[in-house]
Design an enzyme around this catalytic site. Structure first.
Site, PDB file in Angstrom:
ATOM      1  N   GLN A  23       0.799  -1.224   0.000  1.00  0.00           N
ATOM      2  CA  GLN A  23       0.000   0.000   0.000  1.00  0.00           C
ATOM      3  C   GLN A  23       0.835   1.277   0.000  1.00  0.00           C
ATOM      4  OE1 GLN A  23      -2.632  -1.908   3.253  1.00  0.00           O
ATOM      5  NE2 GLN A  23      -3.981  -0.421   2.287  1.00  0.00           N
ATOM      6  N   HIS A 117       0.966  -9.357   4.458  1.00  0.00           N
ATOM      7  CA  HIS A 117      -0.163  -8.426   4.505  1.00  0.00           C
ATOM      8  C   HIS A 117      -0.835  -8.423   3.123  1.00  0.00           C
ATOM      9  CE1 HIS A 117      -2.018  -4.717   6.542  1.00  0.00           C
ATOM     10  NE2 HIS A 117      -2.681  -4.888   5.400  1.00  0.00           N
ATOM     11  N   ASN A 161      -1.716 -10.839   8.308  1.00  0.00           N
ATOM     12  CA  ASN A 161      -2.700  -9.779   8.528  1.00  0.00           C
ATOM     13  C   ASN A 161      -4.075 -10.226   8.033  1.00  0.00           C
ATOM     14  OD1 ASN A 161      -3.337  -6.757   8.951  1.00  0.00           O
ATOM     15  ND2 ASN A 161      -4.100  -7.156   6.892  1.00  0.00           N
ATOM     16  N   GLU A 162      -5.042 -10.146   8.918  1.00  0.00           N
ATOM     17  CA  GLU A 162      -6.447 -10.405   8.579  1.00  0.00           C
ATOM     18  C   GLU A 162      -6.659 -11.659   7.731  1.00  0.00           C
ATOM     19  OE1 GLU A 162      -8.253  -6.833   7.035  1.00  0.00           O
ATOM     20  OE2 GLU A 162      -8.226  -5.872   8.997  1.00  0.00           O
TER      21      GLU A 162
HETATM   22  C1  BGC Z   1      -6.295  -3.852   6.132  1.00  0.00           C
HETATM   23  C2  BGC Z   1      -5.617  -2.664   5.514  1.00  0.00           C
HETATM   24  C3  BGC Z   1      -6.673  -1.737   4.926  1.00  0.00           C
HETATM   25  C4  BGC Z   1      -7.555  -1.256   6.046  1.00  0.00           C
HETATM   26  C5  BGC Z   1      -8.634  -0.288   5.619  1.00  0.00           C
HETATM   27  C6  BGC Z   1      -7.559  -3.555   6.838  1.00  0.00           C
HETATM   28  O1  BGC Z   1      -8.526  -4.418   6.337  1.00  0.00           O
HETATM   29  O2  BGC Z   1      -5.392  -4.592   6.907  1.00  0.00           O
HETATM   30  O3  BGC Z   1      -4.701  -3.123   4.568  1.00  0.00           O
HETATM   31  O4  BGC Z   1      -6.118  -0.694   4.208  1.00  0.00           O
HETATM   32  O5  BGC Z   1      -8.174  -2.340   6.672  1.00  0.00           O
HETATM   33  O6  BGC Z   1      -9.506  -0.865   4.731  1.00  0.00           O
END
Ligand code: BGC
Length: 401
Positions: A23, A117, A161-162
């Site tokens: 990002q 990520h 991440n997530e």
């Molecule tokens: C993610 C980020 C994303 C943010 C806002 C999260 O889901 O880890 O990469 O930019 O939320 O949408």
């Protein structure tokens, strides 16, 4: 200042901001996302291009964060750069990320390193992604190769991440980014979810074998589900595959990451959209600051003995005063949850910079604006406001680990 205006940052609390490689770095050309952005017929509105050019400008970014008062910086390292071709590891890229770790520490920022990520190398996607035979072995091998980045000087590693969002990428590819809608998430792919849980455990083993002192965890996109009267079981059934199963998988971890932006209300027929008159952010999500406190409480109910770190919380808005108001509200809920005895070890705001929001530059989450043509950074009032609280924490003797 009253409790409504400031957050009582405890001794040793992590007070930081989060970013992700794809990002902000720019030109992440060997990643699956870069390929998706340029595929014929893609639903992606605009490609990431140079992003915020942080691949080159990270020293300036870290200078700003440290000057603002933050004590911690969560950033991700990019598998697609470290292993651009299967089995070929780039010593130069590993050295690049090691310089970032050392650069953070030199500025008084404690680095939290995320290993994955959202992006994977294009070769990994082409061989079938997370459910292809040997996928988790390949992830573990990458983590081992990246050891020089984090083996010393890094107290916290976030494996993935997530994962709950990674497991719906297939649905997003089919339905478009709108699939992460204001009215709930698609169902995550069961096999991908299982593979990610396995990958997380393997990565944790690898990191612990490199340095048992590193505190390992992962970050879950929390939904702050609210059951409408009578819909408690439906809400629980909705939440389990989309969130709780991943929180539960952190039971043996050193910490679990809570990432919170908004809530999801669930009725008898499943998730329902935000009220018509609700304020919405640039992401289309309901403006709902209490989501953070609610998400922290929900996570603590599932894994009461695992310390929580808020690894993301923030708002996409062009009105910086709303960013401050949102964050104040979120921190109030967090402080109340902590007052009630929930062990929270840190807060990382999303995000340091306005950045590439997975398909578009329009939703701006940054504490620092970035000029897309010159890459010039301009600190927003929210960045000064939030950073200052960390400065107080540092003066009162922030843990230096
Ligand atoms: C993610 C980020 C994303 C943010 C806002 C999260 O889901 O880890 O990469 O930019 O939320 O949408």
């Amino acid at each position: 200042m009253s409790r409504d205006d400031t957050f009582p940052v405890p001794h040793g609390f992590l007070w930081g901001v989060s970013t992700a490689a794809h990002q902000i770095e720019g030109q992440n050309t060997n990643s699956d996302w870069w390929h998706k952005e340029h595929a014929a017929g893609t639903h992606i509105k605009e490609p990431s291009g140079d992003a915020a050019d942080s691949y080159h400008r990270w020293p300036q970014d870290m200078d700003l964060l440290a000057e603002l008062g933050f004590t911690d910086y969560r950033f991700s390292i990019e598998w697609a750069r470290i292993e651009p071709v299967q089995g070929e590891f780039s010593r130069a890229q590993i050295a690049h990320y090691r310089r970032m770790v050392e650069g953070a520490r030199a500025r008084g920022l404690r680095p939290m390193v995320t290993l994955h990520h959202f992006t994977v190398p294009q070769w990994f996607a082409e061989r079938g992604g997370w459910t292809a035979p040997g996928a988790t072995d390949l992830f573990a091998r990458y983590v081992e190769a990246a050891a020089p980045v984090f083996e010393t000087g890094v107290a916290h590693v976030c494996t993935i991440n997530e994962p709950n969002i990674v497991a719906i990428f297939g649905a997003i590819d089919r339905l478009g980014v709108g699939a992460i809608g204001p009215a709930g998430l698609p169902l995550p792919d069961k096999d991908i979810s299982a593979a990610l849980i396995d990958a997380h455990r393997r990565a944790r083993e690898v990191v612990k074998s490199i340095s048992p002192d590193i505190k390992v965890g992962w970050s879950v996109a929390t939904q702050a589900c609210q059951a409408l009267p009578g819909a408690e079981r439906i809400s629980a059934a909705y939440s389990w595959p989309r969130e709780d199963v991943f929180v539960e998988a952190s039971r043996d971890d050193d910490w679990v990451g809570v990432q919170s932006y908004t809530r999801t209300r669930v009725g008898m027929d499943g998730p329902i959209p935000a009220p018509m008159d609700a304020e919405r952010t640039l992401s289309g999500w309901e403006y709902y600051p209490p989501a953070l406190g609610e998400a922290v409480r929900h996570t603590a109910q599932i894994v009461p003995s695992v310390p929580i770190i808020v690894t993301e919380n923030g708002i996409s808005t062009s009105d910086d005063a709303r960013r401050i108001a949102y964050t104040k509200g979120a921190l109030k809920g967090l402080a109340e949850a902590m007052d009630d005895g929930i062990a929270v070890r840190g807060y990382f705001h999303w995000s340091a910079l306005d950045n590439y929001e997975w398909g578009s530059y329009a939703p701006t989450f940054g504490l620092i604006a970035v000029d897309p043509a010159t890459f010039e950074r301009t600190v927003k009032e929210s960045g000064r406001w939030l950073g200052t609280m960390g400065r107080t924490a540092r003066c009162s003797g922030t843990d230096e680990t």
